[in-house]
Design an enzyme around this catalytic site. Structure first.
Site, PDB file in Angstrom:
ATOM      1  N   LYS A  78      -4.548  -9.460  -7.193  1.00 19.05           N
ATOM      2  CA  LYS A  78      -5.777  -9.590  -6.403  1.00 19.05           C
ATOM      3  C   LYS A  78      -6.858  -8.634  -6.913  1.00 19.05           C
ATOM      4  CE  LYS A  78      -5.952  -7.708  -2.337  1.00 19.05           C
ATOM      5  NZ  LYS A  78      -5.809  -7.269  -0.957  1.00 19.05           N
ATOM      6  N   LYS A 118       0.820  -1.218   0.000  1.00 21.30           N
ATOM      7  CA  LYS A 118       0.000   0.000   0.000  1.00 21.30           C
ATOM      8  C   LYS A 118       0.848   1.260   0.000  1.00 21.30           C
ATOM      9  CE  LYS A 118      -4.442  -1.517   1.723  1.00 21.30           C
ATOM     10  NZ  LYS A 118      -5.463  -1.440   2.744  1.00 21.30           N
ATOM     11  N   LYS A 172     -10.367  -2.925  -4.665  1.00 20.34           N
ATOM     12  CA  LYS A 172     -11.081  -1.657  -4.843  1.00 20.34           C
ATOM     13  C   LYS A 172     -10.170  -0.596  -5.445  1.00 20.34           C
ATOM     14  CE  LYS A 172     -13.450  -2.286  -0.433  1.00 20.34           C
ATOM     15  NZ  LYS A 172     -13.510  -1.915   0.967  1.00 20.34           N
TER      16      LYS A 172
HETATM   17  P1  TYM Z   1     -10.937  -5.063   3.405  1.00 20.31           P
HETATM   18  O1  TYM Z   1     -11.924  -3.977   3.653  1.00 20.31           O
HETATM   19  O2  TYM Z   1      -9.803  -4.808   2.473  1.00 20.31           O
HETATM   20  O3  TYM Z   1     -11.673  -6.361   2.894  1.00 20.31           O
HETATM   21  C1  TYM Z   1     -12.784  -6.911   3.585  1.00 20.31           C
HETATM   22  C2  TYM Z   1     -12.740  -8.415   3.497  1.00 20.31           C
HETATM   23  O4  TYM Z   1     -12.719  -8.839   2.131  1.00 20.31           O
HETATM   24  C3  TYM Z   1     -11.629  -9.738   1.914  1.00 20.31           C
HETATM   25  N1  TYM Z   1     -11.118  -9.527   0.550  1.00 20.31           N
HETATM   26  C4  TYM Z   1     -10.952 -10.513  -0.338  1.00 20.31           C
HETATM   27  N2  TYM Z   1     -11.185 -11.841  -0.256  1.00 20.31           N
HETATM   28  C5  TYM Z   1     -10.932 -12.586  -1.360  1.00 20.31           C
HETATM   29  N3  TYM Z   1     -10.445 -12.057  -2.524  1.00 20.31           N
HETATM   30  C6  TYM Z   1     -10.199 -10.737  -2.643  1.00 20.31           C
HETATM   31  N4  TYM Z   1      -9.741 -10.234  -3.790  1.00 20.31           N
HETATM   32  C7  TYM Z   1     -10.448  -9.899  -1.521  1.00 20.31           C
HETATM   33  N5  TYM Z   1     -10.314  -8.566  -1.284  1.00 20.31           N
HETATM   34  C8  TYM Z   1     -10.724  -8.366  -0.015  1.00 20.31           C
HETATM   35  C9  TYM Z   1     -10.595  -9.349   2.954  1.00 20.31           C
HETATM   36  O5  TYM Z   1      -9.693 -10.408   3.209  1.00 20.31           O
HETATM   37  C10 TYM Z   1     -11.462  -9.014   4.143  1.00 20.31           C
HETATM   38  O6  TYM Z   1     -11.787 -10.172   4.865  1.00 20.31           O
HETATM   39  N6  TYM Z   1      -7.976  -5.014   7.393  1.00 20.31           N
HETATM   40  C11 TYM Z   1      -9.238  -5.465   6.910  1.00 20.31           C
HETATM   41  C12 TYM Z   1     -10.442  -4.974   7.728  1.00 20.31           C
HETATM   42  C13 TYM Z   1     -10.319  -5.217   9.208  1.00 20.31           C
HETATM   43  C14 TYM Z   1     -10.493  -6.462   9.856  1.00 20.31           C
HETATM   44  C15 TYM Z   1     -10.335  -6.177  11.253  1.00 20.31           C
HETATM   45  C16 TYM Z   1     -10.783  -7.751   9.419  1.00 20.31           C
HETATM   46  C17 TYM Z   1     -10.081  -4.284  10.142  1.00 20.31           C
HETATM   47  N7  TYM Z   1     -10.070  -4.850  11.391  1.00 20.31           N
HETATM   48  C18 TYM Z   1     -10.415  -7.190  12.198  1.00 20.31           C
HETATM   49  C19 TYM Z   1     -10.866  -8.777  10.385  1.00 20.31           C
HETATM   50  C20 TYM Z   1     -10.684  -8.479  11.759  1.00 20.31           C
HETATM   51  C21 TYM Z   1      -9.418  -4.957   5.490  1.00 20.31           C
HETATM   52  O7  TYM Z   1      -8.829  -3.993   5.093  1.00 20.31           O
HETATM   53  O8  TYM Z   1     -10.377  -5.614   4.808  1.00 20.31           O
END
Ligand code: TYM
Length: 344
Positions: free
Chosen positions: A207, A120, A210
């Protein structure tokens, strides 16, 4: 309902999602779909993690509308806010407070290993915010504040959950006493389904994200039928027919990705999907994938639109969720402060 569940079982799910940009098929298949399946078995807490979102610049009006949209998306996908807690992270101040405490437990060396920060921050690392660097510490606080035992996420979050486990065991070594042995349980990542890492439709080695500048690289939960059909038709493939075994997909990342998406949408294993399509070309596979994707996503996007007509109701759900989340978070943080030796 929620009150009685708070104390019933030791198992507890926490997961989060950032309110930034469009939610896509990766978010749905990697995380939200699993949340929906788990919510009736384990008491679950889902957070729209707005404190995480501001680790990179956000426009205030867009942050608010994204928070509404993401809340609508997870409810439209089937999360029931009467049974699970749904709230936005910044409404429960204990997250930030515990994150500070964990900043004083987590080692710089541990954060330096985080691959997502490297991706990032990119080349301009000196200009990244301190928040982006410390992001996994806040994530550990999110999970441990509720003493969550299970964390359903996509593959990309695995390293962050391992860090949360390191922080928890380090905190336990530093502060647990005879009355409070192993104060924090070590949370287990739950990475399952056929689509733990959904890849870009334009490049099967990247991957689905967004932040990809090409909208054609992802299927958004808000895409129309026509957009879904167009993006799948245009998705990169190769000239070969679909094979019989998964090992024949080793050098074919785009084919593997589309087959995984199909398998996940149809609740099949990849082997079942392969036996359905082996020997066929993409010209017969893609129309089936288009139908399935539309059949799954279209009801979600129309329900989302309905929910978004009443943002006051969405905000009420988040406020009620925050009240319930705080009932768990407050006593945990109080206990943490006692263990550390703060006068409270
Ligand atoms: P975020 O907002 O990027 O994504 C949310 C969830 O979607 C999953 N994900 C994917 N899974 C499969 N293929 C993909 N291409 C893909 N893109 C995203 C992510 O693995 C996630 O589960 N850091 C986290 C948010 C967070 C969190 C937490 C999660 C903050 N605190 C505590 C679990 C526990 C994030 O940025 O997710």
């Amino acid at each position: 309902m929620i009150n009685s569940q708070l104390t019933k079982s030791k198992n507890r799910i926490f997961s989060g999602i950032q309110p930034t940009g469009n939610l896509h098929l990766g978010n749905y298949l990697g995380a939200i779909k699993n949340w929906v399946n788990l919510q009736s078995d384990i008491f679950s807490i889902f957070s729209i993690v707005d404190l995480h979102a501001i680790t990179v610049p956000q426009k205030p009006s867009e942050l608010k509308s994204s928070t509404h949209e993401v809340t609508a998306a997870i409810i439209a996908s089937g999360i029931d806010p009467k049974n699970s807690i749904v709230f936005n992270q910044s409404s429960v101040k204990e997250h930030a407070e515990l994150a500070w405490i964990f900043n004083c437990v987590c080692r710089i060396g541990w954060l330096n290993r985080m691959t997502q920060f490297k991706e990032k921050a990119g080349k301009n690392r000196e200009n990244a915010t301190v928040g982006l660097y410390g992001y996994p510490v806040l994530m550990a606080a999110d999970i441990l504040l509720y003493k969550a035992t299970h964390v359903p996420v996509g593959e990309d979050q695995k390293q962050h959950i391992e860090l949360a486990r390191d922080i928890a065991s380090s905190f336990n070594n530093m502060f647990s006493n005879d009355n409070d042995k192993d104060f924090f349980t070590l949370p287990e990542p739950q990475i399952f389904g056929q689509a733990t890492r959904v890849m870009s439709l334009r490049d099967g080695t990247k991957k689905m994200s967004k932040s990809d500048s090409s909208d054609a690289s992802r299927i958004n939960l808000t895409d129309t039928k026509e957009e879904i059909a167009y993006k799948i038709k245009k998705a990169k493939t190769d000239p070969y027919p679909l094979p019989e075994t998964i090992k024949d997909l080793n050098e074919r990342p785009e084919a593997l990705n589309l087959l995984n998406i199909y398998a996940s949408l149809s609740n099949q294993t990849i082997d079942q999907t392969l036996s359905q399509f082996s020997g066929k070309g993409f010209s017969s596979f893609k129309p089936e994938l288009i139908d399935l994707a539309i059949e799954t996503l279209n009801p979600i996007s129309s329900e989302m639109r309905k929910l978004l007509d009443n943002t006051a109701e969405i905000e009420k759900i988040l406020r009620d969720g925050a009240d319930n989340a705080r009932k768990i978070a407050k006593p945990v943080l109080k206990h943490v402060k006692e263990l550390i030796g703060f006068v409270i």
